[in-house]
Design an enzyme around this catalytic site. Structure first.
Site: not given
Ligand code: ADP
Ligand code: SF4
Length: 687
Positions: A29, A171, A174, A267
């Site tokens: 992002c 996806y 996370h 992460d």
């Protein structure tokens, strides 16, 4: 002789497409999102130009019921969103790289406070994304919702293909997407064929991959992003447990495995808490279960570590978000054997604050990051000098060093003068604090570059006065003289000096970083830190003192220790560490009075006062800019005795290191350029 890094430049087949090398910019992002498509496309295009063989988007919402507002991510809600994303795919293709898109349906992570439709998830529960505490509960998806989600995902994949993307993601990482939330037992109590056994919980993820392959697999590779460990032990997915089984089940189904650990703060762990290759032990099993290419991240900035990770069979492609932000030209520099030109990421996560504070991405190491479109800044190219004028820079902190480097790159003759024996300013001193060692890279990279420039002369141990500067005959002067911490506790909370601030044994961060052992002099008794700065400094100094055996009490007016570090994903780790070190924490508390042997503090909520014994006190509050020389020199400018004068970095206004670097870079870019009226950069406007 062959380049020892040749292996990094081998092509990699990914389903129906081929990556030109092993450098893979994983989704990240950036604060641009759908709001600033031109800025986004230009930034991604520069990564491709710099040699990243694959360049991906950030998460891209596939439907308005997966609305991440107020965060700015990508959007592919309908056909109208295609042109914005096509800009990016085109920019990446221009340099022969592959463009990847990360489709996302956020489920429990989306509060939908903009779209105002119910959030859909495997279970009905309080939403975990957004502020983390949005008063919003999801609706449990029924079979029709699941069929709809599959259709939305399929439609988005078709749109992604039309936008020109080569790699389309499913996806499940996370903890942020419906696909992973179905897999996680703690979010899935279903009794239908999507709940219960692991096989059932993986069903939706499998279906999304199959649907995507069916929809676009002829032209596009289908990648998965999957979290192989949550670092929660038995309370979550582990790489030796269920995550292993999921990879085994789906091994050959996707065209590429992009694997990492979860959540985001694990992460993208900062260098304070994790080093290069920190994910290897979790992800390295994946290659044993699949023949498909495997991508993994770990803030790799050293080409030797990259080659090693490939040769040891950990990954096939070097995934990177932050290393590609700090140096978009990292692959090119490796290819050309310019290893010491690599601008290594320092792991500070200022880039992450683009997302978490809803602003265009910024980077401490790379001042051009986020400025590619609006200021037309390129990370490697800068306008050549306009004249033979010379520049004198005072102060070799991050601002002065970057100004000297960038002016030197333009070809100007530069003299850089620094009062201290060592160069680096605050970066040198702060990087000696616990956990901040990698921050040295900010000065090391600049000094390495400056050393190569014959037109830049550096003079340490050269404290200058305004008079001395004028006597040198310097005509163009840049003052990068930094700032000094206050000694009276004044800051955003206390607008008057703390009563008793001038008594014995009261220090500021400059004292503790000054080299002499303050603790040595005073002993390691009761130390009180008052933190009205709220980023890393108060917490780091508490750690420093606690690890030297002091009894530390940290008082802060904020609701949390190192409050702002939540935006760099560090706050919980900092508080955990300090608590483990025995630091006593008083939040929402102000230091109201200092006496010779004790302090008085006031609880800002109840107004209750408490007294506490003290030996040493450290006040971490505002800083004072060292700008007096500017005002001493200004009359010379006004009278035409000197040609230009500029104040930069913390001397202009105290801020984070990233801003000092930016300020130095800006000064170099703007030197001898025409001053623009009004807003000095382009703004993306929706007409
Ligand atoms: P910034 O973050 O803005 O770069 P720093 O505090 O890191 O600021 O660096 C400022 C540097 O300027 C320090 O290393 C300091 O020693 C140096 N400096 C300050 N005043 C003078 C001066 N009068 N002459 C030479 N160097 C100075
Ligand atoms: Fe690395 Fe910090 Fe730049 Fe992010 S902001 S890329 S962590 S140097």
């Amino acid at each position: 002789m062959n380049n020892p890094y040749d292996i990094l430049f081998e092509t990699v087949r990914i389903g129906p497409v081929t990556a030109p090398n092993r450098f893979y910019q994983v989704p990240h992002c950036n604060g641009f999102g759908y709001r600033m498509p031109q800025a986004l496309a230009t930034m991604r295009g520069i990564k491709a130009e710099g040699g990243w063989g694959v360049v991906c988007t950030e998460e891209v919402e596939i439907h308005h019921s997966s609305d991440l507002a107020p965060y700015f991510e990508g959007r592919l809600w309908n056909d109208d969103d295609i042109p914005g994303l096509a800009l990016m795919a085109d920019a990446v293709h221009k340099h022969g790289s592959l463009a990847g898109i990360e489709l996302v349906y956020n489920g429990l992570d989306a509060a939908n406070i903009y779209s105002r439709v119910p959030s859909l998830a495997p279970v009905s529960m309080g939403v975990i994304g957004g502020s983390g505490y949005d008063p919003v509960q999801t609706r449990r998806m029924d079979k029709e919702d699941i069929r709809n989600l599959r259709k939305w995902h399929r439609d988005a994949a078709l749109r992604a293909k039309r936008a020109g993307f080569d790699i389309v993601y499913c996806y499940a990482a996370h903890g942020m997407t419906a696909a992973i939330q179905f897999i996680l037992e703690r979010y899935n109590d279903r009794t239908d064929e999507y709940g219960g056994s692991l096989e059932n919980r993986v069903r939706l993820f499998r279906e999304l991959i199959e649907d995507t392959k069916d929809a676009v697999g002829d032209k596009c590779a289908v990648a998965v992003r999957f979290a192989v460990d949550e670092l929660l032990g038995d309370d979550g997915l582990t790489h030796q447990g269920q995550a292993y089984d999921v990879v085994a089940m789906l091994a050959e189904l996707p065209d590429l495995w992009d694997v990492n650990i979860s959540g985001w703060s694990n992460d993208s762990v900062t260098s304070r808490f994790g080093g290069e290759g920190h994910q290897e032990k979790y992800i390295s099993f994946v290659k044993s279960l699949t023949t498909k290419p495997v991508v993994g991240v770990g803030r790799y900035t050293s080409p030797d570590s990259m080659v090693s990770a490939i040769k040891r069979g950990v990954v096939d492609m070097i995934g990177a978000a932050r290393p590609s932000i700090a140096d978009p030209f990292l692959p090119t520099k490796i290819k050309e054997g310019r290893i010491d030109d690599i601008r290594e990421c320092i792991g500070c996560n200022i880039c992450v604050t683009g997302d978490t504070r809803y602003v265009p991405i910024r980077c401490t190491q790379n001042p051009t990051m986020g400025e590619e479109w609006r200021r037309d800044w390129h990370p490697e190219i800068i306008a050549p000098k306009k004249s033979d004028r010379e520049v004198m820079i005072i102060g070799a902190g991050p601002a002065g060093l970057e100004a000297a480097r960038a002016l030197g790159q333009r070809g100007y003759g530069v003299t850089l003068l620094e009062a201290r024996k060592e160069l680096g300013g605050r970066v040198l001193r702060e990087s000696a604090l616990p956990g901040l060692n990698e921050w040295r890279r900010v000065m090391d990279w600049r000094l390495t570059q400056i050393k190569k420039m014959k037109n830049v002369a550096v003079y340490p141990s050269s404290p200058m006065t305004a008079q001395e500067i004028l006597e040198t005959g310097a005509q163009n002067i840049v003052l990068a003289t930094g700032a000094t911490y206050r000694r009276d506790g004044m800051g955003r909370t206390l607008r008057e000096p703390i009563h008793g601030f001038d008594s014995q044994n009261i220090f500021n961060p400059d004292d503790l970083m000054g080299g002499e052992s303050v603790i040595g002099k005073l002993g390691n008794g009761n130390w009180v830190i008052y933190d009205d700065d709220h980023y890393y400094m108060g917490g780091v100094l508490a750690e420093l003192l606690a690890t030297q055996g002091c009894q530390v009490t940290l008082i802060t007016p904020a609701p949390l220790v190192s409050y702002w570090s939540q935006f760099t994903l560090e706050q919980e780790r900092i508080q955990h560490k300090l608590t483990k070190l025995g630091v006593r924490i008083f939040a929402r508390t102000v230091l109201s009075e200092i006496q010779n042997d004790c302090v008085r503090m006031t609880d800002m909520v109840s107004g209750n006062e408490t007294e506490f014994p003290r030996d040493g006190i450290v006040l971490v509050s505002d800083r004072i800019s060292n700008d007096s020389m500017y005002y001493e020199l200004k009359p010379a400018l006004d009278k035409g005795r000197i040609h230009s004068l500029r104040l930069i970095g913390d001397a202009e206004a105290p801020n984070i290191i990233a801003q000092a670097v930016f300020s130095g870079h800006l000064a170099a870019r703007e030197f001898e350029e025409e001053k623009l009226e009004g807003t000095p950069f382009k703004v993306e406007r929706i007409m």
